[in-house]
Motif scaffolding. Sequence first.
Motif, PDB file in Angstrom:
ATOM      1  N   ALA A  81      -3.979 -20.413 -15.445  1.00 55.96           N
ATOM      2  CA  ALA A  81      -4.519 -21.627 -14.817  1.00 55.96           C
ATOM      3  C   ALA A  81      -4.632 -21.423 -13.310  1.00 55.96           C
ATOM      4  N   PRO A  82      -5.803 -21.648 -12.725  1.00 52.75           N
ATOM      5  CA  PRO A  82      -5.961 -21.464 -11.274  1.00 52.75           C
ATOM      6  C   PRO A  82      -5.252 -22.573 -10.495  1.00 52.75           C
ATOM      7  N   SER A  83      -4.838 -22.264  -9.302  1.00 54.93           N
ATOM      8  CA  SER A  83      -4.196 -23.272  -8.459  1.00 54.93           C
ATOM      9  C   SER A  83      -5.203 -24.284  -7.934  1.00 54.93           C
ATOM     10  N   GLN A  84      -6.475 -23.896  -7.905  1.00 52.44           N
ATOM     11  CA  GLN A  84      -7.533 -24.812  -7.505  1.00 52.44           C
ATOM     12  C   GLN A  84      -8.871 -24.300  -8.041  1.00 52.44           C
ATOM     13  N   PHE A  85      -9.836 -25.222  -8.137  1.00 47.53           N
ATOM     14  CA  PHE A  85     -11.170 -24.839  -8.591  1.00 47.53           C
ATOM     15  C   PHE A  85     -12.189 -25.744  -7.910  1.00 47.53           C
ATOM     16  N   THR A  86     -13.450 -25.371  -8.010  1.00 48.14           N
ATOM     17  CA  THR A  86     -14.518 -26.109  -7.336  1.00 48.14           C
ATOM     18  C   THR A  86     -15.327 -26.909  -8.344  1.00 48.14           C
ATOM     19  N   LEU A  87     -15.489 -28.186  -8.052  1.00 44.30           N
ATOM     20  CA  LEU A  87     -16.356 -29.054  -8.836  1.00 44.30           C
ATOM     21  C   LEU A  87     -17.700 -29.099  -8.111  1.00 44.30           C
ATOM     22  N   HIS A  88     -18.708 -28.478  -8.704  1.00 43.59           N
ATOM     23  CA  HIS A  88     -19.985 -28.292  -8.017  1.00 43.59           C
ATOM     24  C   HIS A  88     -20.860 -29.540  -8.109  1.00 43.59           C
ATOM     25  N   ALA A  89     -21.434 -29.908  -6.980  1.00 43.37           N
ATOM     26  CA  ALA A  89     -22.332 -31.055  -6.892  1.00 43.37           C
ATOM     27  C   ALA A  89     -23.778 -30.576  -6.859  1.00 43.37           C
ATOM     28  N   ARG A  90     -24.707 -31.513  -7.031  1.00 47.10           N
ATOM     29  CA  ARG A  90     -26.121 -31.149  -6.900  1.00 47.10           C
ATOM     30  C   ARG A  90     -26.407 -30.613  -5.505  1.00 47.10           C
ATOM     31  N   ASN A  91     -25.794 -31.261  -4.541  1.00 50.35           N
ATOM     32  CA  ASN A  91     -25.896 -30.785  -3.162  1.00 50.35           C
ATOM     33  C   ASN A  91     -24.677 -29.908  -2.888  1.00 50.35           C
ATOM     34  N   PRO A  92     -24.846 -28.616  -2.719  1.00 48.22           N
ATOM     35  CA  PRO A  92     -23.691 -27.726  -2.512  1.00 48.22           C
ATOM     36  C   PRO A  92     -22.801 -28.134  -1.345  1.00 48.22           C
ATOM     37  N   ASP A  93     -23.375 -28.865  -0.389  1.00 46.43           N
ATOM     38  CA  ASP A  93     -22.560 -29.306   0.746  1.00 46.43           C
ATOM     39  C   ASP A  93     -21.525 -30.345   0.328  1.00 46.43           C
ATOM     40  N   HIS A  94     -21.701 -30.918  -0.862  1.00 42.43           N
ATOM     41  CA  HIS A  94     -20.790 -31.954  -1.342  1.00 42.43           C
ATOM     42  C   HIS A  94     -19.900 -31.457  -2.486  1.00 42.43           C
ATOM     43  N   ASN A  95     -19.777 -30.159  -2.635  1.00 41.73           N
ATOM     44  CA  ASN A  95     -18.857 -29.622  -3.636  1.00 41.73           C
ATOM     45  C   ASN A  95     -17.437 -30.104  -3.356  1.00 41.73           C
ATOM     46  N   LEU A  96     -16.672 -30.304  -4.419  1.00 40.45           N
ATOM     47  CA  LEU A  96     -15.292 -30.758  -4.279  1.00 40.45           C
ATOM     48  C   LEU A  96     -14.340 -29.663  -4.741  1.00 40.45           C
ATOM     49  N   ILE A  97     -13.327 -29.419  -3.949  1.00 41.05           N
ATOM     50  CA  ILE A  97     -12.285 -28.475  -4.335  1.00 41.05           C
ATOM     51  C   ILE A  97     -11.136 -29.280  -4.928  1.00 41.05           C
ATOM     52  N   ILE A  98     -10.803 -28.982  -6.168  1.00 39.89           N
ATOM     53  CA  ILE A  98      -9.724 -29.666  -6.873  1.00 39.89           C
ATOM     54  C   ILE A  98      -8.480 -28.789  -6.815  1.00 39.89           C
ATOM     55  N   GLY A  99      -7.384 -29.358  -6.336  1.00 36.40           N
ATOM     56  CA  GLY A  99      -6.145 -28.597  -6.249  1.00 36.40           C
ATOM     57  C   GLY A  99      -5.796 -28.272  -4.812  1.00 36.40           C
ATOM     58  N   GLY A 100      -4.750 -27.490  -4.653  1.00 35.98           N
ATOM     59  CA  GLY A 100      -4.310 -27.139  -3.312  1.00 35.98           C
ATOM     60  C   GLY A 100      -3.900 -28.368  -2.524  1.00 35.98           C
ATOM     61  N   ASN A 101      -4.293 -28.409  -1.263  1.00 36.81           N
ATOM     62  CA  ASN A 101      -3.984 -29.555  -0.405  1.00 36.81           C
ATOM     63  C   ASN A 101      -5.152 -30.528  -0.285  1.00 36.81           C
ATOM     64  N   TYR A 102      -6.161 -30.352  -1.120  1.00 33.61           N
ATOM     65  CA  TYR A 102      -7.337 -31.210  -1.037  1.00 33.61           C
ATOM     66  C   TYR A 102      -7.087 -32.543  -1.750  1.00 33.61           C
ATOM     67  N   ILE A 103      -7.599 -33.614  -1.152  1.00 31.86           N
ATOM     68  CA  ILE A 103      -7.474 -34.958  -1.712  1.00 31.86           C
ATOM     69  C   ILE A 103      -8.855 -35.427  -2.146  1.00 31.86           C
ATOM     70  N   ASN A 104      -8.940 -35.940  -3.361  1.00 30.05           N
ATOM     71  CA  ASN A 104     -10.214 -36.413  -3.890  1.00 30.05           C
ATOM     72  C   ASN A 104     -10.083 -37.862  -4.344  1.00 30.05           C
ATOM     73  N   PHE A 105     -11.152 -38.601  -4.195  1.00 34.23           N
ATOM     74  CA  PHE A 105     -11.180 -40.003  -4.587  1.00 34.23           C
ATOM     75  C   PHE A 105     -12.285 -40.206  -5.616  1.00 34.23           C
ATOM     76  N   GLY A 106     -12.029 -41.074  -6.576  1.00 38.01           N
ATOM     77  CA  GLY A 106     -13.040 -41.366  -7.584  1.00 38.01           C
ATOM     78  C   GLY A 106     -12.829 -42.745  -8.171  1.00 38.01           C
ATOM     79  N   SER A 107     -13.904 -43.355  -8.606  1.00 35.84           N
ATOM     80  CA  SER A 107     -13.819 -44.679  -9.225  1.00 35.84           C
ATOM     81  C   SER A 107     -13.864 -44.525 -10.740  1.00 35.84           C
TER      82      SER A 107
END
Length: 201
Positions: free
Chosen positions: A95-121
């Motif tokens: 299992a990776p410590s983090q991975f990337t959730l790719h968006a249509r716009n690459p500038d808005h890719n989300l990194i899941i894991g590590g010290n990154y914080i993500n918000f979602g509804s």
Amino acid sequence: MVRRNTRRSDRSSRGQFVQLPWRQVINRYHPIEVLEPDQVEQIHQASSRILEKIGIDFLLPEALDILRKAGADTKLGDQRVRFDRGLIESSIATAPSQFTLHARNPDHNLIIGGNYINFGSVGSAPHASDLDRGRRSGNYKDFCNLETWEEAGSQNATQRANELYKRILAEFEPPPLDPSIRDELDDFVARRKHEGGVATA
């Protein structure tokens, strides 16, 4: 006329919401460790024993096939799957410590894991279950029912049944009874009370 329009434009622009540039939030502080390392290890060992000895039921045949091919302990016609401790450890290691959730716009890719914080509804759970219809895909009505249940105190089945029977008794109205029959019943009850009721010995 031009001057008045300019003032109106200035007022409307001041009330507009300013969207900040998009960026992903990073937590620069070390996370709070609620448990000691040995306590975390105890939880890991206990969960490993559960997976190894008791197992988990998988309802999807495709999932059972995947787990069987991966080396899990499965039996034909049985949905219960047990996991060898070695299989668990080797799977965790991949299992990776983090991975990337790719968006249509690459500038808005989300990194899941590590010290990154993500918000979602999230509107509600994707599935709902009750005694009448069983497990099914959730919908807006189920979500509203969940909110209503939470607002009512999140009662379990026993608490709900207790409340219902008390309300039914409080609202109960005896059906109409012929006066002569009522008189006979009252006379019978009074006579039995005078006689001491039914013998208990």
